[in-house]
Design an enzyme around this catalytic site. Sequence first.
Site, PDB file in Angstrom:
ATOM      1  N   GLY A  49      37.714-106.912  -9.919  1.00 47.13           N
ATOM      2  CA  GLY A  49      36.674-107.854 -10.360  1.00 47.13           C
ATOM      3  C   GLY A  49      35.627-108.127  -9.289  1.00 47.13           C
ATOM      4  O   GLY A  49      34.503-108.530  -9.596  1.00 47.13           O
ATOM      5  N   CYS A 108      42.983-101.830 -18.188  1.00 40.84           N
ATOM      6  CA  CYS A 108      42.215-102.733 -17.333  1.00 40.84           C
ATOM      7  C   CYS A 108      40.802-102.844 -17.918  1.00 40.84           C
ATOM      8  O   CYS A 108      40.108-101.832 -18.036  1.00 40.84           O
ATOM      9  CB  CYS A 108      42.160-102.154 -15.918  1.00 40.84           C
ATOM     10  SG  CYS A 108      41.084-103.070 -14.799  1.00 40.84           S
ATOM     11  N   CYS A 150      41.249-109.627 -19.703  1.00 39.27           N
ATOM     12  CA  CYS A 150      41.789-109.049 -18.471  1.00 39.27           C
ATOM     13  C   CYS A 150      43.276-108.909 -18.735  1.00 39.27           C
ATOM     14  O   CYS A 150      43.918-109.873 -19.198  1.00 39.27           O
ATOM     15  CB  CYS A 150      41.536-109.970 -17.279  1.00 39.27           C
ATOM     16  SG  CYS A 150      42.467-109.515 -15.799  1.00 39.27           S
TER      17      CYS A 150
END
Length: 269
Positions: A43, A74, A189
């Site tokens: 991230g 992901c 996520c």
Amino acid sequence: MAERPILFFDSGVGGLTVLREARVLMPDRRFVYVADDKAFPYGAWEEPALKAHILALFVRLLERFDPEISVIACNTASTLVIDALRDKFPGHPFVGTVPAIKPAAERTRSGLVSVLATPGTVKRQYTRDLITNWASKCHVRLVGSDRLAGLAEIYVRDGFVDEDSVRAEITPCFLEQDGRRTDIVVLACTHYPFLVNRMRKTAPWPVDWIDPAEAIARRALSLLPAADSEVPAKLPDRSDIAIFTSGKAEFASRRLMQGFGLVLNGGSL
Ligand code: DGL
């Protein structure tokens, strides 16, 4: 018995939330789980560097494991690199994990939906396009969290998470507008489903938390040739394996992988 494994890929332990669904649907399959912990958290990466990093890693992964398909478990990676992976490896099927904005738009009654994700996923054009294409009639709030993926890593390894921190990260998802309230939060996520009970506990009001793990596992299954009607037992020497790109999984991570039935494969990538 299918000899070629299915490869699962994430920056850390988040992809395990998808792997556990895949295992239920494909008990005869062999799995390789790759946690790119050396590069965690995705991230926080700049887009060009992360894209180059993942493409280079996949050259090595496909060569080493020769998987039948790869599941990019992901959102932060998929929303950036799924098209580039398909272009670079045209013969190899990839299943991506992208924010479940379409199902959320179909399901919301208040029209207020929040997407909880890493800062990377929130800024992607891919995510913005999903909203334009599928949720133009809803009010979609994108909430980027710097901390939740890390908190989920700690929680699954150590069994503890600070609830005030979880509350602080999810609070921006909850919106009240003209007598309506947010009724859906998309868990965009793969780490977040590990924390969903803490999220429920600390949320200001009940919402539907959308976890797309099962849908992703079903998509992977649909890309594979049909299994035999008899489910063969896995051969004892063909266990599922986990790899940490750092080559340095600590004790708690090793225990976790063991708990998921994965044998840790030493060495780095
Ligand atoms: N599990 C990853 C995802 O689905 C992200 C975690 C990270 O920041 O690396 O987006």
